[in-house]
Design a protein around this motif. Structure first.
Motif, short mmCIF file in Angstrom:
data_model
loop_
_atom_site.label_atom_id
_atom_site.label_comp_id
_atom_site.label_asym_id
_atom_site.label_seq_id
_atom_site.Cartn_x
_atom_site.Cartn_y
_atom_site.Cartn_z
N VAL A 76 0.85 -1.19 0.00
CA VAL A 76 0.00 0.00 0.00
C VAL A 76 0.89 1.25 0.00
O VAL A 76 0.66 2.20 -0.75
N GLU A 77 1.96 1.18 0.80
CA GLU A 77 2.90 2.30 0.86
C GLU A 77 3.56 2.51 -0.51
O GLU A 77 3.67 3.65 -0.98
N ALA A 78 3.98 1.41 -1.13
CA ALA A 78 4.63 1.52 -2.45
C ALA A 78 3.67 2.19 -3.43
O ALA A 78 4.07 3.07 -4.21
N GLY A 79 2.41 1.79 -3.39
CA GLY A 79 1.40 2.40 -4.27
C GLY A 79 1.25 3.88 -4.00
O GLY A 79 1.23 4.70 -4.93
N SER A 80 1.21 4.24 -2.72
CA SER A 80 1.01 5.66 -2.42
C SER A 80 2.27 6.47 -2.72
O SER A 80 2.21 7.68 -2.93
N LYS A 81 3.42 5.77 -2.79
CA LYS A 81 4.65 6.46 -3.21
C LYS A 81 4.79 6.49 -4.72
O LYS A 81 5.84 6.87 -5.25
N GLY A 82 3.78 6.02 -5.42
CA GLY A 82 3.77 6.17 -6.87
C GLY A 82 4.13 4.94 -7.67
O GLY A 82 4.38 5.03 -8.87
N LEU A 83 4.15 3.75 -7.01
CA LEU A 83 4.46 2.55 -7.80
C LEU A 83 3.24 2.11 -8.62
O LEU A 83 2.24 1.65 -8.09
N ASN A 84 3.35 2.31 -9.92
CA ASN A 84 2.38 1.77 -10.87
C ASN A 84 3.07 0.64 -11.61
O ASN A 84 4.17 0.82 -12.12
N TRP A 85 2.40 -0.50 -11.67
CA TRP A 85 3.04 -1.67 -12.29
C TRP A 85 3.15 -1.50 -13.80
O TRP A 85 2.18 -1.20 -14.48
N THR A 86 4.37 -1.69 -14.29
CA THR A 86 4.63 -1.75 -15.72
C THR A 86 5.36 -3.07 -15.95
O THR A 86 5.81 -3.70 -14.98
N GLU A 87 5.50 -3.47 -17.21
CA GLU A 87 6.25 -4.69 -17.48
C GLU A 87 7.66 -4.58 -16.92
O GLU A 87 8.20 -5.51 -16.33
N ASP A 88 8.25 -3.40 -17.09
CA ASP A 88 9.63 -3.16 -16.64
C ASP A 88 9.79 -3.27 -15.13
O ASP A 88 10.90 -3.44 -14.64
N LYS A 89 8.70 -3.10 -14.40
CA LYS A 89 8.80 -3.22 -12.94
C LYS A 89 8.45 -4.62 -12.48
O LYS A 89 8.99 -5.11 -11.49
N ILE A 90 7.54 -5.27 -13.19
CA ILE A 90 7.16 -6.62 -12.79
C ILE A 90 8.35 -7.58 -12.97
O ILE A 90 8.55 -8.48 -12.15
N VAL A 91 9.17 -7.35 -14.00
CA VAL A 91 10.31 -8.25 -14.25
C VAL A 91 11.26 -8.31 -13.04
O VAL A 91 11.52 -9.40 -12.52
N PRO A 92 11.76 -7.19 -12.53
CA PRO A 92 12.63 -7.30 -11.34
C PRO A 92 11.86 -7.68 -10.08
O PRO A 92 12.40 -8.38 -9.21
N TYR A 93 10.61 -7.26 -9.98
CA TYR A 93 9.79 -7.62 -8.81
C TYR A 93 9.74 -9.13 -8.61
O TYR A 93 9.93 -9.63 -7.50
#
Ligand code: HEC
Length: 135
Positions: A76-93
């Motif tokens: 929830v914190e990550a979302g409120s800090k502006g984390l929107n999932w993109t392909e580029d973020k899901i790969v390292p996640y």
């Protein structure tokens, strides 16, 4: 000298070809991989949460916002800090969710209930490409 540099150039070309192949993610492979690796905990059906949240429309979505799912505070914190999932973020996640959340939140004690880690990079890329089609 000419010979050495042409060998170096050849090696460079081979590397470029190899890396561009690695980057060409394949959504069809990704769907198969998703069914093997992720369905124990996730669906791609809208609103259908299991152990993990529904991943319907996840690419382009703010982290920690699937309706009706109780996330760790870190998501929830990550979302409120502006984390929107993109392909580029899901790969390292997918390689290490907890580590990813530590970096995004800046909190070394960040939590992730997703303890699963997926090593092969091509599989992570394919799955991310597949998830982008689920909307
Ligand atoms: C053992 C169960 C489990 C497996 C296997 C699993 N996940 Fe998860 N996943 C979770 C849980 C639980 C969460 C929520 C984490 C939290 O709130 O701490 C989550 C969260 C996520 C999120 C963030 C969702 C959001 O709304 O912010 C993504 C993206 C994700 N998982 C993708 C995947 C993918 C892709 C796979 C397969 C490669 C996978 N997961 C495998 C349990 C799992």
């Amino acid at each position: 000298m000419f010979k050495a540099s042409s060998i170096a150039l050849g090696a460079l070309c081979a590397m470029l070809v190899a890396s561009s192949q690695a980057v060409a993610a394949d959504a069809a492979n990704g769907e198969a991989a998703f069914k093997k690796r992720c369905v124990a905990c996730h669906t791609v059906e809208k609103g259908k949460n299991k152990v993990g949240p529904s991943l319907f429309g996840i690419v382009g979505k703010k982290a920690g916002t699937a309706e009706g799912f109780k996330y760790s505070a870190s998501y929830v914190e990550a979302g409120s800090k502006g984390l929107n999932w993109t392909e580029d973020k899901i790969v390292p996640y997918l390689q290490d969710p907890k580590d990813f959340m530590e970096k995004v939140t800046g909190n070394p004690k960040a939590k992730s209930k997703m303890v699963f880690k997926l090593k092969p990079e091509n599989e992570r890329q394919d799955i991310a490409a597949y998830l982008a089609t689920v909307k």
